[in-house]
Scaffold this motif. Structure first.
Motif, short mmCIF file in Angstrom:
data_model
loop_
_atom_site.label_atom_id
_atom_site.label_comp_id
_atom_site.label_asym_id
_atom_site.label_seq_id
_atom_site.Cartn_x
_atom_site.Cartn_y
_atom_site.Cartn_z
N PRO A 14 -21.47 -58.16 -52.78
CA PRO A 14 -22.12 -57.55 -51.61
C PRO A 14 -23.12 -58.49 -50.94
O PRO A 14 -23.85 -59.21 -51.61
CB PRO A 14 -22.82 -56.32 -52.21
N GLY A 32 -17.40 -48.90 -61.69
CA GLY A 32 -18.80 -48.52 -61.82
C GLY A 32 -19.79 -49.67 -61.73
O GLY A 32 -20.89 -49.56 -62.26
N ARG A 33 -19.41 -50.77 -61.09
CA ARG A 33 -20.37 -51.85 -60.89
C ARG A 33 -20.88 -51.82 -59.45
O ARG A 33 -21.94 -51.27 -59.20
CB ARG A 33 -19.74 -53.21 -61.22
N THR A 34 -20.13 -52.39 -58.52
CA THR A 34 -20.51 -52.31 -57.11
C THR A 34 -19.40 -51.65 -56.31
O THR A 34 -18.29 -51.42 -56.81
CB THR A 34 -20.81 -53.71 -56.51
N GLY A 35 -19.69 -51.36 -55.04
CA GLY A 35 -18.73 -50.70 -54.17
C GLY A 35 -19.08 -49.23 -54.01
O GLY A 35 -19.78 -48.65 -54.83
N GLU A 81 -21.15 -52.81 -48.84
CA GLU A 81 -20.89 -51.52 -49.47
C GLU A 81 -21.95 -50.51 -49.02
O GLU A 81 -22.09 -49.46 -49.63
CB GLU A 81 -20.80 -51.67 -51.00
N HIS A 82 -22.68 -50.85 -47.94
CA HIS A 82 -23.67 -49.91 -47.42
C HIS A 82 -23.82 -50.18 -45.92
O HIS A 82 -23.78 -51.31 -45.47
CB HIS A 82 -25.01 -50.10 -48.12
#
Lengths: 359, 359
Positions: free
Chosen positions: B86, B135-138, B109-110
Motif C-alpha cells: 500500500p 488478513g494482512r493488507t487490502g 486500499e483506502h
C-alpha cells in the motif's frame, strides 16, 4: 534539537545520539571504576561514524564478529581489533592482510586452528574461547586439560604476541533482573578463576576478556578480568529492557515506520516496516512473539512506550501493529510510528549501518 | 561447470543458476499455457543480474515491494514496475520521479490514499488491494461497498491510466500440500469473481493481478486473473518445500558456511553463518524452529538433504548445526556446509543481492 519527522519517508532506523552517547559514557565510567579496560563490540552498530563516539579510533580497542567488519573498521582508522568468533581457516589471506596493518586479535577453541595461526606472516594476539555455561562456542570450562594444552601451544607460537582467554556469557540473555544476571556473572567468573589457578603459563601473561551487555550493564566488578567487551549497550533494545539490563529511557535506537493501512475492526494498523527492517527476533510475552514496541513521539525524539501498541506480525516489508482504540482513532495514512525493536544489533545490520541521527 | 568450493571463504549466498533458470522457464510456460501474463515479484532476489534471467528488462513487467527496489530496477532498465505494497503518502516525490520515467503501478486500499495519487504529475496504473482471506493488507472481500467506491474514484482520476485489483493470497503459506493450496486458490479467486460481478466500472477495464508462489507453483489455471505475480519461485526454499510448492531439487539458493567449532559430545558443529545471513525465519518441526537444512555437496553444486543435519540455533553471526555422527566424524574446521535456508527472500535481502553463482 527539534526532530523534523517530516523529512523521514520511512521505514528508517533512527538513533538518538544523546542517549547513545550517555550509554557509552556510562560504560566507560564503569570500566574505569572497576579497573578494567573497555573493548566495545562494534557488531552492534557497524558504523564508523557512530564508532567515533567511543573515542579516537586509534586509541579505542574494539571487538567485531566477522572479517568484513574488521576490514571496515581497519580502513576507517581503528588499530586494535579483536575478531571475537572462532577463526575460519578459509580466511587466512584476510587475516594476514589485517595482521600486517593493525593489532589483530583472533579467537580459537581447538588445537587444529593453530595450523592456520602458524601460517600467518605477522604477529597477532590469540584468545582461547572458554564456554563457562552458555553452550554456544568455546571449550567447556570443565575440559581444563584441553584448555591448558591450547594455551600452552598458543603461548609457544612465534606468531602469537599475547595470549588471552575470551568468554561470552550469553546465558545472561535468558535471565531476568539483577539477581539472575548476578548469578550468571559470578558463576562464569568463578569458573574462569578456577581454570586460571592451575594455568600452565604465567597468569599475568594471559589477558582475560569477558563481556556481554546484561552483566556489564548491571554488575560493578569483574574479578579476574582485564577487559570487558559489551556491544549492545550503545543502543540497548526491548530484549535488554526485558532482561533488566536497561530502562526504556536508555534505548537509543528505533525504527520509524509509516502507517500504510488501517484496520479499526482488527484493532491494528499495518506499517511499511517488515522482517527486512526489524529482523524476526522477538520478545515473548504471554507466549507470543512481539517484534517491536511503539513509543510516544516527542518534539525531540521519542518518550516512553505506548501501552498495548506493539508489532505482532512481520512479513518481508509489512509490519502488523496492534494499537489501542485511542491511538487508532487519531492515526492517519502516512503517520509515522516510532518502534523500538526486539534486537537492535540485527536492525543495524539490516540497514548496513545506515540511520538517521537525532539530537 | 565444476564448482570450486575452495574459492569461498564464507559465509556466502550461493545460487545455482541452472535450477533458478529452470524455475523461471517453468513459470513462464505455465503462465503461457494458462493464458495469463507473468509479472515476477523481484523482492526475492533484488538483483538486476538475476533479473535479466527473466527476459529483457524492457519487456518484463515486474513487481517490487518498496520504493528503493523500484528505483534500483528502473535505473537498471525495467520499464513496467508495480509497487505491490500500500502507498506511503510520504513517498510522493519518489513516486513522481518514477512515474515520469516508467510505467508505474501503485497499490491502494483506502480512499484517503487517492489524495496522494491526485498530487502526481504523471499517469500511473492504480491497483486496489483486496484481502480475500489472508488478513494482512487490502480491503476485505466482504466490504464490497468500500471496494466499489474506491474502484470508481480511482477510475475517475485523471492520473490513473489503468485500474486494477491486486490480491496476495498469503494464507497459502500456512497450508500443506496440493489440497490445501487448491482450497486457498479456489476460495480467493471465487471471492474476486463475485466481487467483479457487480463492479461499478466495466470489468474488462480492470486488470486482475494475483499470485503467491505456492498457488502459482501448484495450480494450473487462474480463472478471472489477467496476470500472476509470484516471486519466491525463482529460488524456492525450505518453507516452500514444506508447503509442497517445490521439491528439494528445485531449490536454487543456499548459504555456504564454514565450520568454525566442533562439539561431538553435543552432536553439533557451529558454523560462521548467523541471523544476519539466514534471518530468523524458520520451519517448525516437532514444535521447534529449524533455520536451515544441510545439503550434500556435489562436484557441481549440491544434492539432496542430509538427514538429521539442520540449523537449530542462530545468534548474530553463529549458527548451531545438529549433525549425525557419521557427518560429525568427517567434518574438520574450515569445511563448508551448504545449507538451504527457511526463507530465501530474507537471505537475499540480508546479502543485498550479492551471491556466488554456480553453473
Amino acid at each position: 534539537m527539534k526532530m523534523n519527522w517530516n523529512t523521514i519517508a520511512g521505514p528508517e532506523v533512527v538513533v538518538d545520539s544523546r542517549k547513545a552517547k550517555r550509554n557509552i559514557a556510562r560504560m566507560q565510567e564503569k570500566a574505569q571504576t572497576a579497573g578494567v579496560d573497555l573493548r566495545p563490540h562494534f557488531k552492534t552498530h557497524q558504523s564508523p561514524l557512530i564508532g567515533k563516539w567511543f573515542g579516537p579510533p586509534e586509541q579505542t580497542p574494539i571487538a567485531v564478529s566477522s572479517v568484513p567488519m574488521a576490514r571496515l573498521f581497519a580502513d576507517a582508522g581503528w588499530r586494535d581489533i579483536l575478531i571475537a568468533i572462532p577463526l575460519n581457516p578459509r580466511q587466512l589471506p584476510a587475516y594476514n592482510r589485517l595482521a600486517r596493518e593493525i593489532t589483530l586479535g583472533l579467537t580459537v577453541e581447538h588445537i587444529d586452528a593453530l595450523k592456520t595461526v602458524q601460517r600467518l606472516m605477522h604477529p597477532i594476539d590469540l584468545y582461547v574461547e572458554i564456554d563457562a555455561g552458555y553452550g554456544r562456542t568455546g571449550i567447556s570450562w570443565r575440559e581444563s586439560r584441553r584448555i591448558y594444552e591450547l594455551l600452552k601451544a598458543a603461548h609457544e607460537l612465534p606468531q602469537v604476541r599475547h595470549v588471552g582467554i575470551l568468554l561470552h556469557a550469553g546465558n545472561s540473555y535468558t535471565t531476568r533482573g539483577d539477581h539472575g544476571i548476578a548469578q550468571v556473572h559470578q558463576e562464569s567468573l568463578e569458573r574462569l578463576q578456577q581454570l586460571l589457578a592451575d594455568s600452565p603459563i604465567p597468569t599475568d601473561s594471559i589477558r582475560v576478556s569477558v563481556g556481554d551487555t546484561p552483566t556489564c550493564s548491571r554488575m560493578d566488578s569483574f574479578p579476574g578480568a582485564d577487559e570487558i567487551r559489551p556491544g549492545n549497550y550503545v543502543f540497548y533494545d526491548w530484549q535488554q529492557q526485558r532482561i533488566g539490563a536497561c530502562d526504556w529511557s536508555d534505548i537509543a535506537l528505533a525504527v520509524a515506520c509509516p502507517v500504510i493501512a488501517r484496520y479499526p475492526e482488527r484493532g491494528e494498523v499495518v506499517v511499511h516496516g517488515g522482517a527486512v527492517h526489524f529482523s524476526k527476533d522477538f520478545v515473548l510475552i504471554d507466549g507470543k512473539p512481539r517484534y517491536g514496541q511503539v513509543m510516544r513521539i516527542t518534539s525531540d525524539g521519542w518518550g516512553g512506550p505506548i501501552q498495548d501498541a506493539y508489532v505482532h506480525g512481520l512479513s518481508q516489508e509489512h509490519g502488523k501493529v496492534k494499537v489501542p482504540d485511542t491511538l487508532m482513532a487519531e492515526l492517519q495514512l502516512g503517520d509515522l510510528l516510532v518502534i523500538v525493536p526486539a534486537h537492535s544489533c540485527l536492525v543495524m545490520d539490516a540497514s548496513k549501518g545506515e540511520c538517521v541521527l537525532i539530537r
